[in-house]
Write a protein that holds these residues in place. Structure first.
Motif, PDB file in Angstrom:
ATOM      1  N   ALA A  79       0.839  -1.205   0.000  1.00 34.82           N
ATOM      2  CA  ALA A  79       0.000   0.000   0.000  1.00 34.82           C
ATOM      3  C   ALA A  79       0.871   1.251   0.000  1.00 34.82           C
ATOM      4  O   ALA A  79       0.587   2.221  -0.724  1.00 34.82           O
ATOM      5  N   ALA A  80       1.954   1.224   0.769  1.00 33.63           N
ATOM      6  CA  ALA A  80       2.841   2.388   0.837  1.00 33.63           C
ATOM      7  C   ALA A  80       3.560   2.610  -0.488  1.00 33.63           C
ATOM      8  O   ALA A  80       3.670   3.750  -0.970  1.00 33.63           O
ATOM      9  N   VAL A  81       4.053   1.522  -1.092  1.00 34.38           N
ATOM     10  CA  VAL A  81       4.769   1.651  -2.362  1.00 34.38           C
ATOM     11  C   VAL A  81       3.825   2.096  -3.472  1.00 34.38           C
ATOM     12  O   VAL A  81       4.178   2.955  -4.287  1.00 34.38           O
ATOM     13  N   ASP A  82       2.630   1.537  -3.503  1.00 34.83           N
ATOM     14  CA  ASP A  82       1.665   1.934  -4.530  1.00 34.83           C
ATOM     15  C   ASP A  82       1.308   3.419  -4.403  1.00 34.83           C
ATOM     16  O   ASP A  82       1.157   4.123  -5.407  1.00 34.83           O
ATOM     17  N   ALA A  83       1.174   3.894  -3.165  1.00 34.83           N
ATOM     18  CA  ALA A  83       0.874   5.312  -2.949  1.00 34.83           C
ATOM     19  C   ALA A  83       2.043   6.173  -3.417  1.00 34.83           C
ATOM     20  O   ALA A  83       1.847   7.243  -4.017  1.00 34.83           O
ATOM     21  N   HIS A  84       3.264   5.706  -3.173  1.00 34.68           N
ATOM     22  CA  HIS A  84       4.457   6.446  -3.623  1.00 34.68           C
ATOM     23  C   HIS A  84       4.512   6.489  -5.140  1.00 34.68           C
ATOM     24  O   HIS A  84       4.782   7.541  -5.737  1.00 34.68           O
ATOM     25  N   TYR A  85       4.259   5.343  -5.784  1.00 34.39           N
ATOM     26  CA  TYR A  85       4.243   5.301  -7.247  1.00 34.39           C
ATOM     27  C   TYR A  85       3.194   6.255  -7.808  1.00 34.39           C
ATOM     28  O   TYR A  85       3.449   6.998  -8.763  1.00 34.39           O
ATOM     29  N   ALA A  86       1.997   6.227  -7.214  1.00 32.42           N
ATOM     30  CA  ALA A  86       0.912   7.079  -7.705  1.00 32.42           C
ATOM     31  C   ALA A  86       1.288   8.554  -7.593  1.00 32.42           C
ATOM     32  O   ALA A  86       1.014   9.353  -8.504  1.00 32.42           O
ATOM     33  N   ALA A  87       1.934   8.925  -6.483  1.00 29.93           N
ATOM     34  CA  ALA A  87       2.337  10.322  -6.297  1.00 29.93           C
ATOM     35  C   ALA A  87       3.424  10.722  -7.286  1.00 29.93           C
ATOM     36  O   ALA A  87       3.424  11.839  -7.814  1.00 29.93           O
ATOM     37  N   SER A  88       4.357   9.798  -7.553  1.00 34.24           N
ATOM     38  CA  SER A  88       5.481  10.127  -8.419  1.00 34.24           C
ATOM     39  C   SER A  88       5.069  10.303  -9.877  1.00 34.24           C
ATOM     40  O   SER A  88       5.736  11.017 -10.630  1.00 34.24           O
ATOM     41  N   ILE A  89       3.987   9.642 -10.286  1.00 27.42           N
ATOM     42  CA  ILE A  89       3.566   9.745 -11.689  1.00 27.42           C
ATOM     43  C   ILE A  89       2.423  10.736 -11.886  1.00 27.42           C
ATOM     44  O   ILE A  89       1.991  10.958 -13.027  1.00 27.42           O
ATOM     45  N   LYS A  90       1.957  11.334 -10.797  1.00 23.77           N
ATOM     46  CA  LYS A  90       0.816  12.246 -10.901  1.00 23.77           C
ATOM     47  C   LYS A  90       1.105  13.400 -11.852  1.00 23.77           C
ATOM     48  O   LYS A  90       0.242  13.841 -12.615  1.00 23.77           O
ATOM     49  N   GLY A  91       2.352  13.874 -11.828  1.00 31.00           N
ATOM     50  CA  GLY A  91       2.713  14.998 -12.687  1.00 31.00           C
ATOM     51  C   GLY A  91       2.749  14.664 -14.159  1.00 31.00           C
ATOM     52  O   GLY A  91       2.815  15.570 -15.002  1.00 31.00           O
ATOM     53  N   LEU A  92       2.705  13.375 -14.502  1.00 32.41           N
ATOM     54  CA  LEU A  92       2.745  12.984 -15.911  1.00 32.41           C
ATOM     55  C   LEU A  92       1.395  13.115 -16.598  1.00 32.41           C
ATOM     56  O   LEU A  92       1.326  13.091 -17.833  1.00 32.41           O
ATOM     57  N   ALA A  93       0.347  13.239 -15.820  1.00 28.84           N
ATOM     58  CA  ALA A  93      -1.011  13.194 -16.372  1.00 28.84           C
ATOM     59  C   ALA A  93      -1.212  14.165 -17.534  1.00 28.84           C
ATOM     60  O   ALA A  93      -1.814  13.829 -18.551  1.00 28.84           O
ATOM     61  N   GLY A  94      -0.683  15.362 -17.406  1.00 26.48           N
ATOM     62  CA  GLY A  94      -0.896  16.354 -18.446  1.00 26.48           C
ATOM     63  C   GLY A  94      -0.002  16.203 -19.650  1.00 26.48           C
ATOM     64  O   GLY A  94      -0.210  16.874 -20.668  1.00 26.48           O
ATOM     65  N   THR A  95       1.002  15.307 -19.549  1.00 30.74           N
ATOM     66  CA  THR A  95       1.941  15.142 -20.665  1.00 30.74           C
ATOM     67  C   THR A  95       1.631  13.944 -21.544  1.00 30.74           C
ATOM     68  O   THR A  95       2.189  13.821 -22.631  1.00 30.74           O
ATOM     69  N   LEU A  96       0.770  13.046 -21.083  1.00 31.35           N
ATOM     70  CA  LEU A  96       0.471  11.835 -21.827  1.00 31.35           C
ATOM     71  C   LEU A  96      -0.643  12.091 -22.844  1.00 31.35           C
ATOM     72  O   LEU A  96      -1.659  12.703 -22.534  1.00 31.35           O
ATOM     73  N   ARG A  97      -0.456  11.598 -24.049  1.00 35.23           N
ATOM     74  CA  ARG A  97      -1.406  11.851 -25.131  1.00 35.23           C
ATOM     75  C   ARG A  97      -2.292  10.648 -25.438  1.00 35.23           C
ATOM     76  O   ARG A  97      -3.381  10.806 -25.979  1.00 35.23           O
TER      77      ARG A  97
END
Length: 330
Positions: free
Chosen positions: A60-78
């Motif tokens: 749960a902790a690692v998944d939350a870390h992964y989710a936070a680290s990729i959150k900034g990519l949302a606007g760059t993915l097409r």
């Protein structure tokens, strides 16, 4: 003298980020070291294989870390993405804005020590691969332990491959796996071959975790030197295996019969804990008559420098070239 007690004694020393890599890569390495000189990632040991509650918490902790680290990519993915159920697993199907090779597909198997990396990280990973290669990407959100140990992930991966073959000609399919995903990619193809399924056009293995016995030289030489993956993964390997023999080719495909596998690109780095896995897999493929190319990057840890360093961009260029070559028939 006991064979295991003999070896080279190394003096205490400090390994700086070398000047032979880019300034951006040196900065990436330096960010992974604490003020005491120890790898930051080494301060988070894994639970014992029997401690299932501990694994649930750390997942749960690692998944939350992964989710936070990729959150900034949302606007760059097409690429657009939808999630479908295939058998007992979920598959995230990402479609690029513009297809470079019509009717082509990339089956993406995420990393994460065969335990982590599912969910939102897997979904975003599928979009990233679709954007990178310009083909439809199927990101397999395979089941993981402790709830679902071996062979659940392997079953899910094979089911996803069958799903892709129902929609794409095998000559239009490339399979890619990083770390744990590389393990599943090879193990699945060995099982697919036994079932009479056709091989894909190509295979991409990024620092593949193909030997769960961790018998390779780099598991000692690069221990704590790999700042991304400083410690062996034995606890996770035993959790995944759930009592099965770690040397079985279904768990450690390095030890399997690799004949008939498709052309393969393998990547690692000189500071990668899994460097031995990668170079041994390359030699095993070559001995089996499989066309295989190996790319080892200077001072790169497991998983790359995790950014837009010149080295990361160079690797992306090699991947695009290889995948495109496979899909266009060489």
């Amino acid at each position: 003298m006991d064979e295991q007690s003999f070896g080279v004694r190394l003096p205490a020393r400090v390994l700086p980020a070398p000047r032979s890599i880019s300034a951006e890569a040196r900065a990436a390495l330096n960010r992974l070291v604490g003020a005491d000189g120890m790898p930051i990632n080494a301060k988070y040991p894994m639970p014992d294989p029997e401690d299932h509650e501990g694994w649930v918490r750390i997942k749960a902790a690692v998944d939350a870390h992964y989710a936070a680290s990729i959150k900034g990519l949302a606007g760059t993915l097409r690429a657009s993405v939808e999630t479908v159920r295939v058998g007992n697993t979920l598959v995230h199907v990402a479609t690029p804005e513009t297809a470079i090779v019509t009717g082509a597909a990339y089956l993406d198997l995420h990393g994460g020590a065969l335990v982590f990396g599912g969910g939102e990280a897997c979904r975003v990973g599928a979009q990233m691969q679709a954007d990178l290669h310009g083909v439809c990407c199927y990101g397999v959100d395979y089941r993981t332990p402790p709830e679902h140990p071996y062979p659940a992930a392997l079953d899910d991966t094979l089911a996803a491959y069958g799903h892709v073959l129902e929609r794409h000609a095998p000559s239009n399919v490339v399979i890619g796996g990083r770390s744990a995903g590389g393990n599943l990619a090879v193990a699945m193809l060995l099982r697919a071959r036994e079932a009479g399924l056709p091989m894909p056009a190509g295979l991409v293995l990024l620092s593949p975790e193909v030997d769960l016995t961790e018998s390779g030289d780099s598991f000692e030489v690069n221990r704590l030197v790999d700042l991304m993956l400083p410690l062996p993964l034995r606890a996770a390997n035993l959790l995944y295996a759930s009592g099965a023999d770690l040397s079985d080719p279904a768990l450690s495909p390095l030890f399997g019969d690799l004949s008939g596998l498709p052309p393969t690109l393998l990547q690692s780095g000189t500071r990668d804990l899994l460097l031995s896995n990668t170079v041994r897999m390359h030699r095993a493929l070559r001995k089996a008559g499989v066309p295989a190319e190996l790319h080892v990057f200077e001072a790169m840890p497991h998983g790359g420098f995790l950014g837009d360093t010149p080295e990361d961009l160079e690797l992306s260029g090699e991947l695009v070239r290889f995948v495109c070559t496979c899909l266009r028939g060489g």
